[in-house]
Design a protein around this motif. Structure first.
Motif, PDB file in Angstrom:
ATOM      1  N   ILE A  23      45.806  27.387  15.103  1.00 15.91           N
ATOM      2  CA  ILE A  23      47.373  27.128  14.730  1.00 15.91           C
ATOM      3  C   ILE A  23      47.825  28.457  14.044  1.00 15.91           C
ATOM      4  N   ALA A  24      48.978  29.012  14.525  1.00 14.14           N
ATOM      5  CA  ALA A  24      49.565  29.871  13.836  1.00 14.14           C
ATOM      6  C   ALA A  24      50.864  29.218  13.201  1.00 14.14           C
ATOM      7  N   THR A  25      50.851  29.025  11.718  1.00  7.89           N
ATOM      8  CA  THR A  25      51.908  27.995  11.355  1.00  7.89           C
ATOM      9  C   THR A  25      52.736  28.751  10.218  1.00  7.89           C
ATOM     10  N   GLU A  47      53.066  19.175   8.804  1.00  2.00           N
ATOM     11  CA  GLU A  47      53.289  19.034  10.174  1.00  2.00           C
ATOM     12  C   GLU A  47      51.887  19.603  10.847  1.00  2.00           C
ATOM     13  N   SER A  48      51.497  20.718  10.423  1.00  2.00           N
ATOM     14  CA  SER A  48      50.270  21.399  11.181  1.00  2.00           C
ATOM     15  C   SER A  48      49.148  20.450  10.677  1.00  2.00           C
ATOM     16  N   ILE A  64      49.073  17.329  10.413  1.00  2.00           N
ATOM     17  CA  ILE A  64      48.922  16.282  11.146  1.00  2.00           C
ATOM     18  C   ILE A  64      48.355  16.511  12.470  1.00  2.00           C
ATOM     19  N   LEU A  65      48.819  17.853  13.045  1.00  2.00           N
ATOM     20  CA  LEU A  65      48.534  18.297  14.338  1.00  2.00           C
ATOM     21  C   LEU A  65      47.150  18.471  14.573  1.00  2.00           C
ATOM     22  N   ALA A  66      46.437  19.193  13.308  1.00  2.00           N
ATOM     23  CA  ALA A  66      45.081  19.418  13.279  1.00  2.00           C
ATOM     24  C   ALA A  66      44.379  18.130  13.196  1.00  2.00           C
ATOM     25  N   ARG A  67      44.693  17.108  12.687  1.00  2.00           N
ATOM     26  CA  ARG A  67      44.065  15.910  12.548  1.00  2.00           C
ATOM     27  C   ARG A  67      43.873  15.214  13.627  1.00  2.00           C
ATOM     28  N   GLY A  71      66.658  20.425  12.763  1.00  2.00           N
ATOM     29  CA  GLY A  71      65.214  19.685  12.795  1.00  2.00           C
ATOM     30  C   GLY A  71      64.229  20.308  13.838  1.00  2.00           C
ATOM     31  N   HIS A  72      64.362  21.463  13.798  1.00  2.00           N
ATOM     32  CA  HIS A  72      63.558  22.223  14.811  1.00  2.00           C
ATOM     33  C   HIS A  72      63.697  21.823  16.566  1.00  2.00           C
ATOM     34  N   ASN A  73      65.113  21.477  16.687  1.00  2.00           N
ATOM     35  CA  ASN A  73      65.241  20.934  17.792  1.00  2.00           C
ATOM     36  C   ASN A  73      66.407  22.146  18.490  1.00  2.00           C
ATOM     37  N   PRO A  74      66.274  23.217  18.548  1.00  2.00           N
ATOM     38  CA  PRO A  74      67.253  24.200  18.832  1.00  2.00           C
ATOM     39  C   PRO A  74      68.043  23.929  20.046  1.00  2.00           C
ATOM     40  N   VAL A  75      67.340  23.137  21.070  1.00  2.00           N
ATOM     41  CA  VAL A  75      68.621  22.851  22.172  1.00  2.00           C
ATOM     42  C   VAL A  75      69.658  22.064  21.937  1.00  2.00           C
TER      43      VAL A  75
END
Length: 208
Positions: free
Chosen positions: A87-89, A96-97, A99-102, A189-193
Motif C-alpha cells: 500500500i503506497a499511501t 483509511e489505509s 482499515i484497508l490493511a485490516r 471527499g476523494h471523489n474527483p468525478v
C-alpha cells in the motif's frame, strides 16, 4: 481554440463496445494502424500480461455492479495469485489505509505499507520552493515508496490517495503491477468525478 482533433473522447456512438451502430468518421477503429494493432495483440501472448487481462475481464463480468472497488481489488489479486500486497499511501489517508490493511489481512493477504513522507526529507533538499512548506516541511517521496515496496517484493501495489504527479512517479518506479484504490481530491471527499458530474452547474468554473 482552433481546429479540434476528434478522437474517442468525442464519440457518442461507442460502436466498438456494443457493435450496434455505425462508426463515426473520425473513429480510431476504422483508421487503425494495423501494424500497431497486431503488435499490441501479440503482447497478450505474454503469460503475465494474459493472466492480468483475463483476470480483469473475469472480475468485471463476475461482479458487475455488485462489488465495490475494494472487493474487486481483492478478487483481482486472488485471480492473479498476488498474496503480498503493498500500500503506497498519503499520510493524510493513513487511517483509511489501516482499515484497508485490516480488511486485506482478514482475507488472508500479507500487507506492507509505505507512507509518502517516509524518510522525512525536507522539501528544500530537491529544490521545492519555500512557499510549499506552508502545507508541511517534508517532501512526498513516491520514488522511495516504490523502492521500499520493490525491496519487499510485493506482488501487487495499491495506491491510496497519492498527490497528482506523485502517483505518476510511483507508477513509474514500481516493479510490481499497480492499481489505484483511492484517488485524492481534498475538496470533493476523494471523489474527483463529482466535478465532472456538476461541470454544467456547480463546477461550471472549470471551463471558464
Amino acid at each position: 481554440m482552433g481546429d479540434i482533433r476528434r478522437s474517442c473522447i468525442d464519440c457518442a456512438v461507442k460502436n466498438c463496445s456494443r457493435m450496434q451502430g455505425a462508426y463515426p468518421q473520425f473513429c480510431l477503429t476504422t483508421h487503425m494502424d494495423e501494424e500497431v494493432l497486431a503488435d499490441v495483440m501479440a503482447q497478450y501472448e505474454n503469460e503475465l500480461i494474459n493472466k492480468v487481462a483475463v483476470a480483469s475481464a473475469e472480475v468485471e463480468a463476475e461482479h458487475y455492479c455488485r462489488f465495490t472497488r475494494i472487493e474487486e481489488t481483492m478478487a483481482f489479486a486472488e485471480k492473479i495469485g498476488a498474496r503480498k500486497l503493498g500500500i503506497a499511501t498519503c499520510v493524510g489517508l493513513l487511517a483509511e489505509s489501516r482499515i484497508l490493511a485490516r480488511i486485506l489481512r482478514r482475507h488472508g493477504f500479507e500487507v506492507v505499507g509505505v507512507a509518502c513522507k517516509a524518510g522525512a526529507q525536507p522539501k528544500e533538499s530537491i529544490g521545492i520552493p519555500a512557499y510549499c512548506t506552508e502545507v508541511g516541511p517534508n517532501m512526498c517521496n513516491p520514488i522511495l515508496q516504490a523502492k521500499l515496496l520493490n525491496k519487499e517484493k510485493t506482488d501487487l501495489n495499491l495506491v491510496v490517495g497519492l498527490c497528482v504527479g506523485h502517483d505518476s512517479l510511483f507508477y513509474r518506479y514500481s516493479d510490481a503491477l499497480c492499481t489505484t484504490v483511492v484517488v485524492k481530491d481534498r475538496v470533493l471527499g476523494h471523489n474527483p468525478v463529482a466535478a465532472l458530474y456538476t461541470a454544467d452547474s456547480y463546477y461550471r468554473k472549470l471551463e471558464a
